[in-house]
Design an enzyme around this catalytic site. Structure first.
Site, PDB file in Angstrom:
ATOM      1  N   SER A 395       0.832  -1.203   0.000  1.00 39.41           N
ATOM      2  CA  SER A 395       0.000   0.000   0.000  1.00 39.41           C
ATOM      3  C   SER A 395       0.870   1.257   0.000  1.00 39.41           C
ATOM      4  CB  SER A 395      -0.941  -0.045   1.211  1.00 39.41           C
ATOM      5  OG  SER A 395      -1.917   0.972   1.157  1.00 39.41           O
ATOM      6  N   ASP A 459      -8.057  -4.622  -6.403  1.00 36.90           N
ATOM      7  CA  ASP A 459      -7.519  -3.731  -5.374  1.00 36.90           C
ATOM      8  C   ASP A 459      -7.641  -2.279  -5.840  1.00 36.90           C
ATOM      9  OD1 ASP A 459      -6.079  -2.374  -3.459  1.00 36.90           O
ATOM     10  OD2 ASP A 459      -4.317  -3.667  -3.558  1.00 36.90           O
ATOM     11  N   HIS A 552      -7.770  -5.089  -1.107  1.00 37.02           N
ATOM     12  CA  HIS A 552      -6.477  -4.493  -0.761  1.00 37.02           C
ATOM     13  C   HIS A 552      -5.812  -5.190   0.424  1.00 37.02           C
ATOM     14  CE1 HIS A 552      -3.397  -1.440  -0.695  1.00 37.02           C
ATOM     15  NE2 HIS A 552      -3.710  -1.045   0.522  1.00 37.02           N
TER      16      HIS A 552
END
Length: 572
Positions: A395, A459, A552
């Site tokens: 991320s 995602d 995610h």
């Protein structure tokens, strides 16, 4: 007196230089909903119109947002003398008649960031509560029934202690796996793209670029970065049997808090072969992290390209409230030398007294992620002569992971870059424009690829910030894309690159249903290691409404690395 005059002259020169800076800052705090509505209706024109339409919330020096594929045009733009802040001339170029979609992107971004800002404190308090309850359950049998049993029969409940070795983050509870990849092949698995094979028989001696062992170590380290320093140290030493070097809690001068976390390990204490740097990613209950992901502000580094301003701030390389600070940190061959920062303390104090502007003090620099990690990395490379280093993150951590070597290249740290083994990022957002991508591809993908960007299915985060001709954000380097069956393809760009395309809307929700069903069967079809707990399944249920968020989570990235199969339709 002469020294004072000289300092004033130097200060004027620095201000003149700052007038040539190029940047875009989107400030949602400077616009209300009424002004945003007027902006949406394009009620602007000239300086007065700009104020009426609320465009004052966009500070920019760029006369155009267009994506210049023509390098000559880019060079002409770079040679132009731009002024700091919006000007009347900018009104003619800020958003043209054909930029209605661009306005919508800006509006959506601002609304989302405003909502995040409003929900920031509740998110933080809710996160504390959720993590406390998760740890309370896990320390008392793992279920609500075992908790009540401990309370009623034993009369004693184990109370979670924050920042202890047993206090696990929400991410850790989503995916409780802590052991590294086992050498036997997973069920139905074969060698994956880019020769991500199983390596040899000695796990600690086979961290070679492209093998599955290294890729799994990077993903597990990216997940581990969400934990506190004591948990990280315990797992590195006692589960991975490696050497824990340091955990850093680093200063973000824009946010005025220590909000960037990173840890370093080596594969062994002496004569190490591998140094790993892992940046923490977007924490699920951290409003500042999510706001950074949805931020479209950028700063242009001359001859390098436009870079996401929020990610630069997270590394400690500037502060949008003092835009010239980016220039100080991001000069070719420049940056601060951490070996003599203390000697510059007095100089900073003198400049603050002279100009009246608060300076970015040297001791702050020592606490920032980029300089702290660079300094320790230099020490480790000198200590371990045969070692190479790898940088990783999930991320937001993935964005910082690729941005770190980017700045090393800018600062001409050639000896360090020669010992870069690779960069692995997972669910990484875009960090800059096409020009930056071309520059870094030449540095990282020749003679062999050293940068691998892993993306799982739908995602949302890798599709941010928006990729269009307004904001110029582009991914670069090979993308290892995994679909919901964990089939791997190497592609230039993940499908549905901006996520919100209508043609992908129904498939996204259908896929979220499939992922929920799959989560209930993984333990039976692939073994107990892949069984998902109730908290992970609950996240899948939430994903029925917000599929890009649930996709995610690190769970699918760990599964992708361990179960990934090269698609038969992919040609590598």
């Amino acid at each position: 007196m002469a020294n004072t005059i000289e300092k004033m002259r130097n200060g004027e020169e620095e201000k003149e230089e700052s007038m040539k800076l190029r940047y875009l800052i989107v400030r949602p705090e400077k616009v209300g909903m009424v002004e945003l509505f007027r902006f949406m209706l394009r009620l602007d024109g000239g300086a007065d119109g700009r104020r009426a339409a609320g465009i004052e919330f966009m500070e920019t020096t760029a006369t155009s947002y267009r994506d210049d594929d023509d390098d000559d045009d880019q060079e002409k733009d770079l040679d132009h003398d731009y002024k700091v802040g919006p000007t009347d001339d900018d009104d003619n170029h800020l958003l043209g008649p054909s930029d209605d979609d661009h306005r919508l992107v800006i509006i959506v971004s601002i609304i989302v960031r405003k909502m995040i800002g409003v929900l920031g404190k509740p998110m933080e308090l809710g996160g504390y509560l959720v993590e406390f309850l998760l740890n309370l359950l896990s320390l008392n049998g793992g279920t609500i029934f075992s908790l009540f049993y401990s309370l009623l029969r034993a009369g004693k409940v184990v109370r979670p202690q924050r920042n202890s070795e047993t206090y696990i983050s929400a991410i850790g509870h989503l995916d409780g796996r802590i052991d590294l990849y086992k050498l036997q092949k997973p069920p139905n698995s074969s060698s994956t793209t880019c020769n991500h094979d199983d390596g040899g028989n000695d796990q600690n001696n086979n961290f070679e670029l492209g093998n599955r062992i290294l890729m799994d170590l990077c993903m597990m380290a990216s997940k581990l970065a969400y934990e506190n320093s004591k948990v990280v140290r315990n797992i590195v030493l006692h589960h991975w049997k490696m050497h824990f070097v340091e955990f850093y809690n680093c200063w973000n001068d824009f946010q005025k808090e220590k909000s960037t976390q990173v840890f370093i390990l080596t594969d062994k204490p002496r004569d190490a072969n591998l140094i790993l740097i892992s940046f923490r990613g977007t924490e699920p209950f951290d409003a500042d992290d999510w706001s950074t992901d949805f931020d479209y502000s950028w700063y242009e580094i001359p001859k390098l390209g436009k870079v996401h301003m929020g990610f630069l701030e997270a590394l400690g390389l500037g502060n949008r409230d003092q835009v010239s600070s980016f220039h100080n940190h991001l000069q070719a061959g420049g940056g601060y030398n951490t070996n003599n920062l203390r000697e510059k303390m007095k100089q900073s104090e003198d400049e603050e007294e002279l100009t009246g502007e608060k300076q970015f003090l040297p001791e702050m620099v020592e606490m920032t992620a980029y300089y702290a990690v660079r300094s320790k990395l230099k020490e480790l490379l000198n200590e371990h002569k045969n070692a190479k280093f790898v940088v990783t993150g999930h991320s937001l951590g993935g964005a910082l992971a690729i941005l770190f070597p980017t700045v090393l290249v800018l600062h001409e740290e050639k000896e360090m870059m020669q010992r870069l083994l690779g960069v692995y990022t997972f669910g990484q957002p875009r960090i800059g424009d096409r020009k930056l991508g071309r520059y870094m591809e030449a540095q990282l993908n020749h003679p062999i690829p050293k940068y691998f960007r892993v993306v799982y299915c739908n995602d949302l985060v890798p599709r941010l910030p928006y990729d269009d001709k307004t904001f110029l954000y582009k991914h670069f380097g090979p993308c290892l894309y995994y679909n919901s069956l964990y089939n791997e393809q190497e592609v230039e760009e993940e499908p549905n690159r901006n996520f919100f395309g209508m043609r992908y809307l129904i498939p996204e929700y259908l896929n979220a249903i499939w992922e929920l069903i799959r989560s209930l069967t993984m333990g039976y079809t692939h073994g107990p290691e892949y069984k998902e707990g109730w908290f992970s399944i609950l996240t899948r249920v939430i994903g029925l409404a917000f599929p890009g968020i649930s996709a995610h989570c690190p769970t699918d990235y760990v599964n992708s690395v361990r179960l990934g199969r090269m698609s038969s339709t992919t040609s590598i």
